[in-house]
Design a protein around this motif. Sequence first.
Motif, PDB file in Angstrom:
ATOM      1  N   LYS A 183      49.795  41.651  25.912  1.00 34.03           N
ATOM      2  CA  LYS A 183      48.712  42.554  26.336  1.00 34.03           C
ATOM      3  C   LYS A 183      49.058  43.964  25.883  1.00 34.03           C
ATOM      4  N   ARG A 209      37.446  44.058  43.031  1.00 33.98           N
ATOM      5  CA  ARG A 209      37.645  42.762  42.367  1.00 33.98           C
ATOM      6  C   ARG A 209      36.361  42.271  41.711  1.00 33.98           C
ATOM      7  N   ASN A 210      35.242  42.365  42.433  1.00 33.50           N
ATOM      8  CA  ASN A 210      33.961  41.913  41.891  1.00 33.50           C
ATOM      9  C   ASN A 210      33.541  42.735  40.681  1.00 33.50           C
ATOM     10  N   ARG A 255      35.791  41.731  37.779  1.00 29.60           N
ATOM     11  CA  ARG A 255      35.461  40.384  37.330  1.00 29.60           C
ATOM     12  C   ARG A 255      34.210  40.404  36.449  1.00 29.60           C
ATOM     13  N   ASP A 256      33.208  41.202  36.848  1.00 32.87           N
ATOM     14  CA  ASP A 256      31.977  41.316  36.059  1.00 32.87           C
ATOM     15  C   ASP A 256      32.248  41.846  34.657  1.00 32.87           C
ATOM     16  N   LYS A 257      33.344  42.599  34.510  1.00 35.89           N
ATOM     17  CA  LYS A 257      33.710  43.180  33.217  1.00 35.89           C
ATOM     18  C   LYS A 257      34.754  42.338  32.477  1.00 35.89           C
ATOM     19  N   GLY A 258      35.110  41.183  33.047  1.00 37.26           N
ATOM     20  CA  GLY A 258      36.090  40.311  32.428  1.00 37.26           C
ATOM     21  C   GLY A 258      37.528  40.773  32.587  1.00 37.26           C
ATOM     22  N   ILE A 259      37.773  41.569  33.626  1.00 39.30           N
ATOM     23  CA  ILE A 259      39.109  42.116  33.893  1.00 39.30           C
ATOM     24  C   ILE A 259      39.668  41.435  35.136  1.00 39.30           C
ATOM     25  N   SER A 260      40.936  41.034  35.076  1.00 38.32           N
ATOM     26  CA  SER A 260      41.536  40.389  36.245  1.00 38.32           C
ATOM     27  C   SER A 260      42.370  41.390  37.034  1.00 38.32           C
TER      28      SER A 260
END
Length: 72
Positions: free
Chosen positions: A20, A40-41, A44-49
């Motif tokens: 990374k 978190r939500n 997650r919507d942006k593809g990030i953990s």
Amino acid sequence: MSKRLKRLLASELTSRLDGKDSCVVVEMGSMDVLTVMDLRNDLRDKGISLTVVKNRVADYAFQELGWDGVGG
């Protein structure tokens, strides 16, 4: 948590971070549960953990990766 378990978790984190090109370290102690859930939500919507780990586990992983100056 035992030192052995911390090292095992750090090894798993190292595997996730290896290759990374960026990582963000955030102090989340003062955030309430709803704020963390919203964060978190949104991520997650942006593809990030988002991964929450103990400081020492992160320190072990950063040392393994050779990321000097990150963490403790």
